[in-house]
Design a protein around this motif. Sequence first.
Motif, mmCIF file in Angstrom:
data_model
loop_
_atom_site.group_PDB
_atom_site.id
_atom_site.type_symbol
_atom_site.label_atom_id
_atom_site.label_comp_id
_atom_site.label_asym_id
_atom_site.label_seq_id
_atom_site.Cartn_x
_atom_site.Cartn_y
_atom_site.Cartn_z
ATOM 1 N N ASP A 78 39.194 29.579 105.083
ATOM 2 C CA ASP A 78 39.203 28.203 105.604
ATOM 3 C C ASP A 78 40.269 27.383 104.857
ATOM 4 N N LYS A 79 41.509 27.690 105.135
ATOM 5 C CA LYS A 79 42.623 27.098 104.389
ATOM 6 C C LYS A 79 42.694 25.575 104.477
ATOM 7 N N ASP A 80 42.223 25.004 105.582
ATOM 8 C CA ASP A 80 42.296 23.546 105.740
ATOM 9 C C ASP A 80 41.056 22.827 105.199
ATOM 10 N N ASN A 81 40.129 23.593 104.604
ATOM 11 C CA ASN A 81 38.886 23.042 104.058
ATOM 12 C C ASN A 81 38.107 22.211 105.072
ATOM 13 N N GLY A 82 38.211 22.603 106.327
ATOM 14 C CA GLY A 82 37.514 21.882 107.381
ATOM 15 C C GLY A 82 36.040 22.216 107.485
ATOM 16 N N GLY A 83 35.607 23.244 106.756
ATOM 17 C CA GLY A 83 34.191 23.602 106.766
ATOM 18 C C GLY A 83 33.819 24.622 107.821
ATOM 19 N N GLU A 84 34.815 25.113 108.558
ATOM 20 C CA GLU A 84 34.569 26.134 109.569
ATOM 21 C C GLU A 84 35.716 27.140 109.557
ATOM 22 N N ILE A 85 35.368 28.366 109.889
ATOM 23 C CA ILE A 85 36.362 29.412 110.049
ATOM 24 C C ILE A 85 36.481 29.701 111.530
ATOM 25 N N SER A 86 37.680 29.555 112.047
ATOM 26 C CA SER A 86 37.920 29.893 113.450
ATOM 27 C C SER A 86 38.180 31.386 113.564
ATOM 28 N N VAL A 87 38.115 31.885 114.779
ATOM 29 C CA VAL A 87 38.424 33.288 115.024
ATOM 30 C C VAL A 87 39.859 33.569 114.579
ATOM 31 N N GLU A 88 40.757 32.646 114.864
ATOM 32 C CA GLU A 88 42.163 32.823 114.493
ATOM 33 C C GLU A 88 42.325 32.971 112.976
ATOM 34 N N GLU A 89 41.649 32.104 112.214
ATOM 35 C CA GLU A 89 41.717 32.205 110.751
ATOM 36 C C GLU A 89 41.144 33.540 110.272
ATOM 37 N N ALA A 90 40.036 33.953 110.879
ATOM 38 C CA ALA A 90 39.393 35.206 110.484
ATOM 39 C C ALA A 90 40.278 36.405 110.811
ATOM 40 N N ILE A 91 40.903 36.394 111.979
ATOM 41 C CA ILE A 91 41.757 37.508 112.385
ATOM 42 C C ILE A 91 42.882 37.703 111.377
ATOM 43 N N GLU A 92 43.521 36.616 110.979
ATOM 44 C CA GLU A 92 44.626 36.711 110.028
ATOM 45 C C GLU A 92 44.185 37.393 108.735
ATOM 46 N N ASP A 93 43.069 36.952 108.187
ATOM 47 C CA ASP A 93 42.584 37.517 106.925
ATOM 48 C C ASP A 93 42.079 38.947 107.095
ATOM 49 N N LEU A 94 41.289 39.184 108.125
ATOM 50 C CA LEU A 94 40.717 40.514 108.337
ATOM 51 C C LEU A 94 41.792 41.556 108.643
ATOM 52 N N TYR A 95 42.831 41.167 109.356
ATOM 53 C CA TYR A 95 43.916 42.097 109.634
ATOM 54 C C TYR A 95 44.582 42.534 108.334
ATOM 55 N N LEU A 96 44.841 41.581 107.442
ATOM 56 C CA LEU A 96 45.470 41.935 106.169
ATOM 57 C C LEU A 96 44.570 42.839 105.330
ATOM 58 N N GLN A 97 43.264 42.616 105.400
ATOM 59 C CA GLN A 97 42.327 43.421 104.604
ATOM 60 C C GLN A 97 42.075 44.802 105.197
ATOM 61 N N HIS A 98 41.918 44.862 106.527
ATOM 62 C CA HIS A 98 41.380 46.079 107.132
ATOM 63 C C HIS A 98 42.273 46.726 108.181
ATOM 64 N N GLY A 99 43.303 46.039 108.630
ATOM 65 C CA GLY A 99 44.195 46.610 109.623
ATOM 66 C C GLY A 99 43.680 46.457 111.037
ATOM 67 N N LYS A 100 44.531 46.831 111.968
ATOM 68 C CA LYS A 100 44.228 46.690 113.388
ATOM 69 C C LYS A 100 43.039 47.560 113.812
ATOM 70 N N GLU A 101 42.936 48.746 113.196
ATOM 71 C CA GLU A 101 41.902 49.705 113.581
ATOM 72 C C GLU A 101 40.490 49.161 113.356
ATOM 73 N N GLU A 102 40.295 48.418 112.282
ATOM 74 C CA GLU A 102 38.967 47.907 111.918
ATOM 75 C C GLU A 102 38.736 46.460 112.336
#
Length: 187
Positions: free
Chosen positions: A103-127
């Motif tokens: 939640d980079k903007d500290n808005g108190g919510e994680i959007s799907v877009e924010e989650a995708i960016e982080d999860l892709y870096l952690q786990h890749g496209k496959e996961e």
Amino acid sequence: MSASGRALVREKQIPGNLKRVFEIMDTDQDGKISQDDLLLVTAHFGYKVKPTEAEEIIWEVDEDCDKMVSWQEFTEMYDRCRKDKTGCEPKRLYFIVEFMIIDKDNGGEISVEEAIEDLYLQHGKEELDNRLEDMFGADLDVNDPEAVLDLEKFVSAMRLGQLKQMREKTMNKTKSSSSLKKKSSFR
């Protein structure tokens, strides 16, 4: 992007992300995160934490028993939790930190877009799809702008994931030990 490339990008981002989150959590700017700091931050994000629970969360990380989390304890906790393959590492503070990193903007919510960016870096496209489903649920529509997680829902999803990890680890040990017993009984 290759797995090693993703890992390198994420590794480079971690120190800055941790520093940003630590500075936000250290509400009184004394260089440590206290129970009061934790209560203020979680309240800001709408996550109801009782004072006794905040005390326990601090205790899980507090190596020098001063009832606060120093920068060193904070970074060591993050590193331990990231590398934990058993699911047994106490992760309540880690989950809050992960939420704040995403939640980079500290808005108190994680959007799907924010989650995708982080999860892709952690786990890749496959996961990615599996991890999004774990986080947001099976009915996730990635195009839905209303699909967001607050801190409470995020922590709940992460705890379920941790329990699943622990259960799988236990089941693998049980299967492994029962197959060893079968092999030894044939001798």
